[in-house]
Write an enzyme that holds these catalytic residues in place. Sequence first.
Site, PDB file in Angstrom:
ATOM      1  N   HIS A 166      -3.859  -4.923  -0.245  1.00 21.96           N
ATOM      2  CA  HIS A 166      -3.435  -5.408   1.160  1.00 21.96           C
ATOM      3  C   HIS A 166      -3.441  -6.848   0.777  1.00 21.96           C
ATOM      4  O   HIS A 166      -4.384  -7.729   1.059  1.00 21.96           O
ATOM      5  CB  HIS A 166      -4.323  -5.064   2.101  1.00 21.96           C
TER       6      HIS A 166
ATOM      7  N   CYS B 144       0.692  -1.147  -0.144  1.00 23.47           N
ATOM      8  CA  CYS B 144       0.032   0.173   0.033  1.00 23.47           C
ATOM      9  C   CYS B 144       0.799   1.292  -0.114  1.00 23.47           C
ATOM     10  O   CYS B 144       1.442   1.661  -0.909  1.00 23.47           O
ATOM     11  CB  CYS B 144      -0.895  -0.018   1.285  1.00 23.47           C
TER      12      CYS B 144
ATOM     13  N   GLU C  98      -2.690  -9.080   3.102  1.00 24.36           N
ATOM     14  CA  GLU C  98      -3.167  -9.776   4.317  1.00 24.36           C
ATOM     15  C   GLU C  98      -4.564  -9.720   4.638  1.00 24.36           C
ATOM     16  O   GLU C  98      -5.043 -10.131   5.406  1.00 24.36           O
ATOM     17  CB  GLU C  98      -2.571  -8.874   5.532  1.00 24.36           C
TER      18      GLU C  98
END
Length: 215
Positions: A195, A81, A197
């Site tokens: 992202h 990001c 995750e």
Amino acid sequence: MTSVAVLDYGMGNLHSVAKALEKVGASRVTVTDDPAIIRAADRIVLPGQGAMRDCMAEMRAHGIDTAVRELVGDKPLLGICVGMQALLAHSEENGGIDGLGIHPGAVRFFSDVPAVREQHLKVPHMGWNNVRQLPQADGRPHPLWDGIADGARFYFVHSYYCVPEQPGLSAGECEYGLPFSCAIAEGSMFAVQFHPEKSAKDGLRLLHNFLRWKP
């Protein structure tokens, strides 16, 4: 044994990144702002969310900017990001702010894109979007895309997008009013605007690939 330093400069949910890395097999994950620990790690993750001005100020305050400049190209580094945006030279955010300058290029505001205004697209670009994988110079997909289908969906939250100047630096592309670079790669550096995750199995697969990557 793979040790990973997740760089802590006070921006973003670092522990969700750390937990995801542990889930895919990292033997030791340390969330740290200590340049000595960062230098000693096998791999580095530069995450981030929030305003670029604050991110860069905190990196400089902790000496993280210097450590990243020293280590990029020396050991595997994953930017996430704002961590991707910070690798470029300059951002339009906050009236203009210099990044780490590791790669030439700019970070620009989606709201200035004519098609974003004409199509009434919301800014920030938030949610799931498809990522088109771009080949490396040898024509093959980047190793971090291994096991991930071309066009797989990843989770985005950002108001600014990267425009790298370097030909061939982009490793992935997404579309939101215009095609934009959502992944860049060179040597032992790989960075993504989305992202991983927060991107379910394909995001975890990318993190898994990062831990096993031998650039």
